[in-house]
Design a protein around this motif. Sequence first.
Motif, PDB file in Angstrom:
ATOM      1  N   ASN A 216       0.710  -1.151   0.195  1.00  0.00           N
ATOM      2  CA  ASN A 216      -0.401   0.233  -0.222  1.00  0.00           C
ATOM      3  C   ASN A 216       0.695   0.694   0.251  1.00  0.00           C
ATOM      4  O   ASN A 216       1.974   1.681   0.225  1.00  0.00           O
ATOM      5  CB  ASN A 216      -0.769   0.232   1.132  1.00  0.00           C
TER       6      ASN A 216
ATOM      7  N   ALA B  38      -4.162   4.849  -1.555  1.00  0.00           N
ATOM      8  CA  ALA B  38      -5.405   4.463  -1.590  1.00  0.00           C
ATOM      9  C   ALA B  38      -6.345   4.847  -0.010  1.00  0.00           C
ATOM     10  O   ALA B  38      -5.914   4.877   0.862  1.00  0.00           O
ATOM     11  CB  ALA B  38      -4.920   2.745  -1.570  1.00  0.00           C
TER      12      ALA B  38
ATOM     13  N   ARG C  27     -11.157   1.225   2.832  1.00  0.00           N
ATOM     14  CA  ARG C  27     -11.748   0.742   2.636  1.00  0.00           C
ATOM     15  C   ARG C  27     -11.447  -0.666   1.251  1.00  0.00           C
ATOM     16  O   ARG C  27     -11.717  -1.791   0.924  1.00  0.00           O
ATOM     17  CB  ARG C  27     -13.116   1.201   2.638  1.00  0.00           C
ATOM     18  N   ASP C  28     -10.479   0.146   0.623  1.00  0.00           N
ATOM     19  CA  ASP C  28     -10.342  -0.249  -1.149  1.00  0.00           C
ATOM     20  C   ASP C  28      -9.571  -1.584  -0.924  1.00  0.00           C
ATOM     21  O   ASP C  28      -9.143  -2.924  -1.634  1.00  0.00           O
ATOM     22  CB  ASP C  28      -9.537   0.876  -1.782  1.00  0.00           C
TER      23      ASP C  28
ATOM     24  N   ASP D 252     -10.954  -4.419   1.017  1.00  0.00           N
ATOM     25  CA  ASP D 252     -12.037  -5.184  -0.113  1.00  0.00           C
ATOM     26  C   ASP D 252     -10.770  -6.158  -0.773  1.00  0.00           C
ATOM     27  O   ASP D 252     -11.111  -7.398  -1.191  1.00  0.00           O
ATOM     28  CB  ASP D 252     -12.590  -4.647  -1.147  1.00  0.00           C
TER      29      ASP D 252
ATOM     30  N   VAL E 116      -1.638  -1.827  -4.035  1.00  0.00           N
ATOM     31  CA  VAL E 116      -3.887  -0.911  -3.808  1.00  0.00           C
ATOM     32  C   VAL E 116      -3.013  -0.100  -4.070  1.00  0.00           C
ATOM     33  O   VAL E 116      -2.617   0.823  -3.303  1.00  0.00           O
ATOM     34  CB  VAL E 116      -4.029  -1.449  -3.124  1.00  0.00           C
TER      35      VAL E 116
ATOM     36  N   GLY F 254      -4.700   2.844  -5.778  1.00  0.00           N
ATOM     37  CA  GLY F 254      -5.439   4.056  -5.851  1.00  0.00           C
ATOM     38  C   GLY F 254      -5.695   4.105  -7.537  1.00  0.00           C
ATOM     39  O   GLY F 254      -5.734   3.598  -7.942  1.00  0.00           O
TER      40      GLY F 254
ATOM     41  N   SER G   9      -7.261   0.150  -7.013  1.00  0.00           N
ATOM     42  CA  SER G   9      -8.209   0.498  -6.798  1.00  0.00           C
ATOM     43  C   SER G   9      -9.341   1.105  -6.652  1.00  0.00           C
ATOM     44  O   SER G   9      -9.036   2.417  -7.869  1.00  0.00           O
ATOM     45  CB  SER G   9      -7.993   0.178  -5.335  1.00  0.00           C
ATOM     46  N   PRO G  10     -10.773   1.559  -6.267  1.00  0.00           N
ATOM     47  CA  PRO G  10     -11.354   1.976  -7.422  1.00  0.00           C
ATOM     48  C   PRO G  10     -12.185   3.085  -6.764  1.00  0.00           C
ATOM     49  O   PRO G  10     -12.390   4.200  -7.464  1.00  0.00           O
ATOM     50  CB  PRO G  10     -13.128   1.242  -7.211  1.00  0.00           C
ATOM     51  N   THR G  11     -11.976   3.456  -5.083  1.00  0.00           N
ATOM     52  CA  THR G  11     -12.169   4.618  -4.600  1.00  0.00           C
ATOM     53  C   THR G  11     -11.423   5.861  -5.402  1.00  0.00           C
ATOM     54  O   THR G  11     -10.402   6.241  -4.545  1.00  0.00           O
ATOM     55  CB  THR G  11     -12.211   4.367  -2.982  1.00  0.00           C
TER      56      THR G  11
ATOM     57  N   TRP H 223     -14.127   9.480  -1.973  1.00  0.00           N
ATOM     58  CA  TRP H 223     -14.092   9.706  -0.109  1.00  0.00           C
ATOM     59  C   TRP H 223     -13.422  10.833   0.778  1.00  0.00           C
ATOM     60  O   TRP H 223     -14.759  10.622   1.680  1.00  0.00           O
ATOM     61  CB  TRP H 223     -12.191   9.313  -0.472  1.00  0.00           C
TER      62      TRP H 223
END
Length: 295
Positions: free
Chosen positions: A146, A178, A181-182, A185, A204, A206, A277-279, A284
């Motif tokens: 991360n 990031a 929550r991602d 997940d 991860v 973002g 990752s999606p968010t 956010w």
Amino acid sequence: MIVITTPTGQIGSRLLDVLLADTRGEELRVIVRDPARLPDPVRARVDVVTGSHGDAGVVDRAFAGADAVFWLVPPNPRAPSLDAAYSGFTHAAAKAFTTHGVGHVVGVSALGRGTPVAARAGLVTASLAMDDLIASTGVAYRALANPSFMDNLLRQAASIRAGVFTGTAAADHRTPVAATRDIADAAAHLLLDRSWTGTGEVPVLGPESLSPNDMTHIMSDVLGHPVRYERQSLADFRAALTGHGFGDAFVDGYVDMMRAKNEGLDDGVRRTPQTASPTTFREWCEEVLKPEVQA
């Protein structure tokens, strides 16, 4: 059975919710110091082992019959050394993985492996060494690699409400960031689909890289008032950590990590559909930061 550490933390609590909502009905066990911190509906649906997951007796009980483990080392700002805070905390669990034949472990770690600054990146260097310790047990292991968390900004909610946030990066330096929550997940996906083998990293990243200046524009727009960025020197950052009572090892490790990030620690992995990752930061801010700032 899946064992979850830190089930009341930002990542662990989200992970627990995702796993409880999954229709496959995996049996779940949590390790928690204070079971009262778990919501009553959650506590009624999981097996609870009380204690610290750094304790040999606790992990011995918790890993009995376990197929998979979510591993996250809690921060210990007063640890005597970074090795004690990461690998030292993990030694008992590493032994228990082997003793109980745990098949799969998913851990929370950091970007930076293979970069020129990884060996002098403080907390990140210690986290990567912890990954190596877990991998040495022979368990199938995936380290979630991360960057910095969007959620770290929640610590500055009062300051952002007043129109300013601080950091140690150059104002125009874009890096990945990031949402926790991602990360949760991504952990859930790995824990539920245990077809993978061997060891490796799962970045991860973002959906976009952002500079502090980019963040100020987005926060200003979402919050409806101007937010500006003030760059903090590493010396001032060190003084602030010391003022909060953090121990020397943690202070040195945090400062070294932030210096390494400024030197490109988080820039070595390319963003792809698999590593993104999606968010978005805007999402956010709207869903997490804004309610906190307005509270």
